[in-house]
Design a protein around this motif. Structure first.
Motif, mmCIF file in Angstrom:
data_model
loop_
_atom_site.group_PDB
_atom_site.id
_atom_site.type_symbol
_atom_site.label_atom_id
_atom_site.label_comp_id
_atom_site.label_asym_id
_atom_site.label_seq_id
_atom_site.Cartn_x
_atom_site.Cartn_y
_atom_site.Cartn_z
ATOM 1 N N LEU A 1 0.618 -1.295 0.014
ATOM 2 C CA LEU A 1 -0.106 0.075 -0.088
ATOM 3 C C LEU A 1 0.810 1.295 0.074
ATOM 4 O O LEU A 1 0.489 2.227 -0.474
ATOM 5 C CB LEU A 1 -0.841 -0.045 1.116
ATOM 6 N N LEU A 2 2.134 1.231 0.661
ATOM 7 C CA LEU A 2 3.110 2.522 0.772
ATOM 8 C C LEU A 2 3.806 2.409 -0.455
ATOM 9 O O LEU A 2 4.936 3.476 -0.458
ATOM 10 C CB LEU A 2 3.568 2.400 2.113
ATOM 11 N N GLN A 3 3.990 1.673 -1.390
ATOM 12 C CA GLN A 3 5.023 1.548 -2.346
ATOM 13 C C GLN A 3 4.670 2.668 -3.202
ATOM 14 O O GLN A 3 3.597 3.372 -3.359
ATOM 15 C CB GLN A 3 4.997 0.367 -3.447
ATOM 16 N N ARG A 4 5.925 3.298 -4.025
ATOM 17 C CA ARG A 4 5.976 4.426 -4.550
ATOM 18 C C ARG A 4 5.728 4.372 -6.130
ATOM 19 O O ARG A 4 5.957 3.123 -6.501
ATOM 20 C CB ARG A 4 7.259 5.076 -4.124
ATOM 21 N N THR A 5 5.453 5.451 -6.730
ATOM 22 C CA THR A 5 5.180 5.287 -8.137
ATOM 23 C C THR A 5 6.287 4.907 -8.944
ATOM 24 O O THR A 5 7.577 5.209 -8.590
ATOM 25 C CB THR A 5 4.591 6.616 -8.466
ATOM 26 N N ARG A 6 6.263 4.287 -10.084
ATOM 27 C CA ARG A 6 7.426 4.099 -10.907
ATOM 28 C C ARG A 6 7.636 4.937 -11.929
ATOM 29 O O ARG A 6 8.293 4.822 -13.038
ATOM 30 C CB ARG A 6 7.153 2.476 -11.341
ATOM 31 N N CYS A 7 6.787 6.111 -11.919
ATOM 32 C CA CYS A 7 7.260 7.064 -12.821
ATOM 33 C C CYS A 7 8.684 7.339 -12.834
ATOM 34 O O CYS A 7 9.407 7.320 -11.880
ATOM 35 C CB CYS A 7 6.682 8.581 -12.415
ATOM 36 N N ALA A 8 9.158 7.395 -14.093
ATOM 37 C CA ALA A 8 10.675 7.343 -14.254
ATOM 38 C C ALA A 8 11.459 8.671 -13.907
ATOM 39 O O ALA A 8 12.327 8.777 -13.515
ATOM 40 C CB ALA A 8 10.771 7.074 -15.839
ATOM 41 N N TYR A 9 10.671 9.719 -13.748
ATOM 42 C CA TYR A 9 11.213 11.177 -13.251
ATOM 43 C C TYR A 9 11.279 10.918 -11.654
ATOM 44 O O TYR A 9 12.208 11.697 -11.340
ATOM 45 C CB TYR A 9 10.236 12.167 -13.770
ATOM 46 N N PHE A 10 10.207 10.400 -11.178
ATOM 47 C CA PHE A 10 10.326 10.244 -9.664
ATOM 48 C C PHE A 10 11.526 9.296 -9.189
ATOM 49 O O PHE A 10 12.197 9.849 -8.246
ATOM 50 C CB PHE A 10 9.112 9.466 -9.244
ATOM 51 N N THR A 11 11.740 8.174 -9.798
ATOM 52 C CA THR A 11 12.683 7.319 -9.733
ATOM 53 C C THR A 11 14.219 8.018 -10.008
ATOM 54 O O THR A 11 15.389 7.264 -9.911
ATOM 55 C CB THR A 11 12.612 6.044 -10.020
ATOM 56 N N ASP A 12 14.343 9.081 -10.944
ATOM 57 C CA ASP A 12 15.630 9.464 -11.309
ATOM 58 C C ASP A 12 16.037 10.792 -10.455
ATOM 59 O O ASP A 12 15.446 11.847 -10.870
ATOM 60 C CB ASP A 12 15.473 9.671 -12.908
#
Lengths: 187, 330
Positions: free
Chosen positions: B113-124
């Motif tokens: 439930l608390l996992q974060r988005t895999r948006c490539a901008y968020f993870t970079d």
């Protein structure tokens, strides 16, 4: 408030206890390879996407690159080095050899550890994403090629040896008859 | 990776005390998302409190016929549990559609439930991102956004929530239980994820330092006939580009009860209440299913490159509800 950033731990790997001090940032994969000289588990992507680092933790397959070593203390870790019984290969290892379930071999330790986990999960009656009816009343699904491929999808093979990998898993699981039924080939 | 302290929690109150004293500390369950984000520098906790050995790993049928799922239950154990598969088959299907066998063995319900988005901008961390660094902007609005939100987004963030499990839990009215140093609390999953607005870095209604202890599903006879369908860019082991969790109860070709939720369309699992209202009491026909999907998707605001999701979700709704209606007719 500062707290120690390393810990003295005992890792139980393939039945042997190893005492070591690890920086908390150390993954289980790095501890196995760099500290314990168990280099069978491979580092592919190092972000949980390729499966080359798959080991068994308390009998269940897991990617060791996302497992902190310090958090693995007290758990039974089995790597590819612990699969064989002395000179006697594990049935999954033997099936990969007999059916050429690899080409370059880099993903193979992870494939084999994963397959051992898959066979145990299937034997325990676990459904998968391709199981038509997941209700317990439907009974366990036969281990068809589709089931094997879905369950093994966490292990990538860049050589593309998937055809023989799937056959090797089926043979080791004693599920070759399902494979024949599904493809309609003569036995 | 930033250096960090590590300790194992043996009881909930001890775990809460650490986060109460150190707001930079984080709980870790399976770690399949957190460790990955720590490697890339998106997450930089001062210390980790390992909650995996807390006694929160039970799945129990509640007195009224619902389910209580502990926060440290692994995805694998959730999907394999006979009562989950019997009472809420779409939940088992959703969990099985997510990640890989290895990751499902590690990952936990609370962490999901608390996992974060895999948006490539968020993870970079070299890119601007309002979710990661408030006020830096959202490159996805004009950039790579094929798998971004069509519902409920804002100009500040268009990322989607990646969970499959959460979509089924949302359809079945799950309630999240948590503990804080000040006492326990609970929040319906429908209110758990905050609206994006201009604060995309504030993701959930959990109080600071709270530990999710479990999820409760109320009894839902309709869920016994339910289904999760996920579309992704390869056959397995990929995040959804669109998904639907649905349950349907049809009698005499009239929809008595229906549950519908969408995945990969918004910053949270999307409960399709407008579609449910449109369907309830009406005919169970493909035309009615399509009209209901349209009622929900009327609010969609697709970006330049993700308009396909509107069609995709519409088609999924019609397909999944038609299959369920057909089963009902048998």
């Amino acid at each position: 408030m500062a707290s120690p950033t390393s810990s003295a731990i005992t890792l139980t790997v393939n039945g042997d206890k190893h005492e070591l001090t690890v920086d908390h940032r150390t993954t289980l994969l790095d501890a196995l390879r760099e500290r314990l000289d168990l280099t069978g588990s491979k580092k592919g992507c190092d972000q949980g996407q390729c499966g080359a680092c798959t080991v068994l933790i308390d009998g269940r397959r897991a990617v060791s690159c996302l497992q902190l070593a310090v958090a693995a203390e007290g758990r039974e870790i089995t790597t590819i080095e612990g699969m064989a019984d002395g000179e006697e290969l594990h049935p999954v290892q033997q099936a990969f050899l007999d059916l050429d379930g690899f080409q370059c071999g880099y993903c193979t330790p992870g494939q084999i550890c994963s397959a051992v986990g898959v066979i145990a999960e299937h034997a325990a009656g676990w459904p998968s994403a391709v199981t038509e009816d997941v209700r317990p009343e439907a009974g366990p699904p036969p281990l068809t090629p589709d089931e094997i491929r879905e369950r093994m999808s966490g292990n990538l093979c860049r050589c593309g040896a998937y055809v023989s990998i799937a056959q090797a898993v089926a043979r080791a699981a004693g599920a070759e008859s399902e494979a024949v039924r599904e493809t309609g080939e003569a036995a | 990776m930033r250096e960090f302290g590590y300790q194992r929690a043996s009881d909930v109150s001890g775990a809460l005390a650490v986060l109460d004293a150190d707001p930079d500390a984080r709980f870790i369950g399976g770690g399949t998302n957190l460790v990955d984000l720590m490697k890339t520098g998106v997450e930089r906790p001062s210390r980790l409190v390992d909650v995996r050995e807390l006694p929160l790993d039970e799945i129990a049928v509640t007195r009224d016929g619902g389910l209580r799922i502990g926060a440290t239950v692994t995805n694998s154990d959730l999907a394999a549990h006979p009562e989950v598969r019997r009472r809420y088959p779409a939940l088992a299907q959703a969990v099985l559609a997510g990640a890989s066998g290895q990751l499902r063995n590690m990952a936990t319900v609370g962490g999901n439930l608390l996992q974060r988005t895999r948006c490539a901008y968020f993870t970079d961390v070299t890119k601007p991102c309002n979710k990661r660094e408030p006020g830096t902007g959202c490159p996805a609005v004009e950039g790579e956004h094929r798998n971004h939100a069509i519902l409920g987004a804002s100009g500040h963030c268009v990322a989607v929530h990646p969970s499959d499990m959460g979509v089924a839990l949302t359809a079945f009215d799950a309630v999240v239980s948590y503990e804080t140093a000040q006492g326990p609390g609970e929040t319906p999953l429908a209110d758990f994820y905050l609206p994006v607005g201009d604060t995309p870095h504030r993701e959930t209604a959990l109080p600071p330092g709270a530990l999710i202890t479990g999820v409760t599903l109320p009894p839902a006879p309709v869920a016994a006939r339910s289904r999760y369908r996920k579309v992704r860019e390869r056959a397995s082991y990929a995040f959804a580009i669109g998904s639907v969790a649905a349950a349907l109860d049809v009698r005499d070709n009239v929809v008595r009860d229906v549950r519908l939720a969408f995945g990969a369309v918004a910053s949270r699992p999307w409960r399709a209440r407008a579609a449910e209202r449109a369907l309830t009491g009406g005919p169970a026909t493909a035309e009615a299913f399509a009209a209901a999907a349209d009622a929900e998707l009327a609010a969609a605001e697709p970006l330049r490159d993700n308009g396909y999701k509107v069609t995709l979700i519409r088609n999924l709704v019609v397909a999944v509800l038609s299959e369920l209606a057909e089963e009902d007719a048998r």
